[in-house]
Write a protein that holds these residues in place. Structure first.
Motif, short mmCIF file in Angstrom:
data_model
loop_
_atom_site.label_atom_id
_atom_site.label_comp_id
_atom_site.label_asym_id
_atom_site.label_seq_id
_atom_site.Cartn_x
_atom_site.Cartn_y
_atom_site.Cartn_z
N LEU A 1 -12.70 55.59 15.41
CA LEU A 1 -13.16 54.54 14.61
C LEU A 1 -11.84 53.72 14.83
N ASP A 2 -12.09 52.72 15.82
CA ASP A 2 -10.73 51.85 16.29
C ASP A 2 -10.75 50.52 15.89
N THR A 3 -12.01 50.12 15.89
CA THR A 3 -12.07 48.56 15.75
C THR A 3 -13.05 48.18 14.56
N ASP A 4 -13.27 46.99 14.17
CA ASP A 4 -14.11 46.52 12.96
C ASP A 4 -15.28 46.80 13.34
N GLU A 5 -15.81 46.67 14.61
CA GLU A 5 -17.24 47.02 15.01
C GLU A 5 -17.79 48.50 14.64
N ASP A 6 -16.47 49.24 15.01
CA ASP A 6 -16.75 50.66 15.03
C ASP A 6 -16.82 51.09 13.49
N TYR A 7 -16.19 50.47 12.58
CA TYR A 7 -16.15 50.76 11.07
C TYR A 7 -17.49 50.38 10.52
#
Length: 327
Positions: A77-83
């Protein structure tokens, strides 16, 4: 109606879930396959997370109609897209009434600090330092991956150990017991077989990283080459921790702990703590936990602005260890 906390920790190989009551006592444990969507895909990750939760709830004899609050430590969970992707598939798990999601590095921090200002250094297959202040400001260092980063990690130590062994075997480098250690660890008749039996067969960095433990054991036995590798790893881990301590202005008495199979091995931990105390004489080094999933429980407690202590988390960790032994 009672409220139950579900703590979930996901990774590239497995998902662990625990259920605790409002006094943070362990009620149930569940395990499933990888919850990392980059490994298992979104459908596979969701299915594994849900399977682990259902298993833990059944083990705890808690009906899914009860009030259930979930803390999720999610790998990659590293980016806004991952979130968006991760919270999207977690939305499908309808019986979790309230949910808090963060990177698994952040929940590892909670496992060490219980939410107090401090830094966690993770030294497993990879390496990374992460910290938080009392106002919630965050900082990180390292964790740039195996290709050009992760210094001080199990993968890094294993790679350096195999490099030293190859040099010693050729006569290009200092003699070292790492040659025999590699043969024993990988089941080789001769170090010549490292090409066909190791390099051609290994498909992931974690497979190479498994050699980190023999490197640590060889250092503990007094081998000079392995000792230098361990010393350098400890230096790198202290540098990663120090970068976060300075970034977040946590000196002179920061709380800094270490997690991960390589970082908590006796010989590495001893050198890490010694070098850390040399840099920060007033440092507080908490006792490590064996099950970072306890940090997912602490995440929920923190978001609810309630109280949980490092001793509570150590007690919960001990309950999980006792449960595993009983199994």
């Amino acid at each position: 109606m009672a409220t139950y906390i579900v703590g979930v920790d996901t990774g590239g190989t497995k998902t662990k879930c625990i259920v605790v009551d409002e006094s943070y006592s362990l009620l149930g444990v569940g395990d499933a396959g990888p919850g990392n969507y980059r490994v298992a895909g979104t459908d596979g990750a969701r299915a594994n997370v849900e399977r682990a939760i259902r298993e833990a709830l059944a083990d705890a004899n808690v009906d899914s109609t009860e009030t259930i609050v979930g803390g999720f430590g999610m790998g990659t969970l590293d980016t806004d897209e991952d979130y968006e992707i991760i919270t999207g598939f977690l939305d499908d798990i309808e019986f979790v009434d309230e949910r808090y999601v963060d990177n698994d590095v952040a929940t590892a921090y909670f496992a060490i600090t219980a939410g107090e200002p401090g830094v966690v250094v993770i030294a497993g297959t990879g390496a990374m330092a992460f910290g938080r202040t009392d106002t919630g400001e965050r900082g990180r260092s390292s964790g740039w991956g195996w290709l050009f980063g992760d210094e001080g990690s199990g993968f890094d130590a294993a790679r350096l150990g195999l490099r030293a062994a190859s040099k010693a075997y050729d006569g290009r480098g200092e003699p070292t017991d790492l040659v025999d250690a590699a043969c024993t660890h990988f089941g080789l008749e001769s170090f010549d077989d490292v090409f066909t039996d190791v390099l051609d067969e290994i498909g992931h960095a974690k497979d190479i990283a498994s050699f980190a433990q023999p490197v640590a054991e060889t250092a503990a036995a007094g081998d000079a080459v392995a000792t230098r590798i361990v010393d350098e790893a400890a230096d790198e881990l202290v540098d990663a921790a120090g970068a976060v301590v300075e970034k977040l202005d946590l000196a002179p008495s920061p709380r800094v702990g270490c997690l991960g199979g390589f970082g908590t091995s006796d010989v590495v931990a001893t050198r890490f703590e010694s070098k850390l105390r040399a840099r920060y004489p007033e440092v507080v080094i908490p006792e490590p936990v064996s099950n970072p999933v306890v940090g997912s429980v602490a995440l929920v407690v923190d978001r609810h602005e309630k109280s949980i202590t490092p001793d509570d988390l150590l007690a919960l960790d001990a309950e999980i260890e006792a449960y595993s032994t009983r199994e």
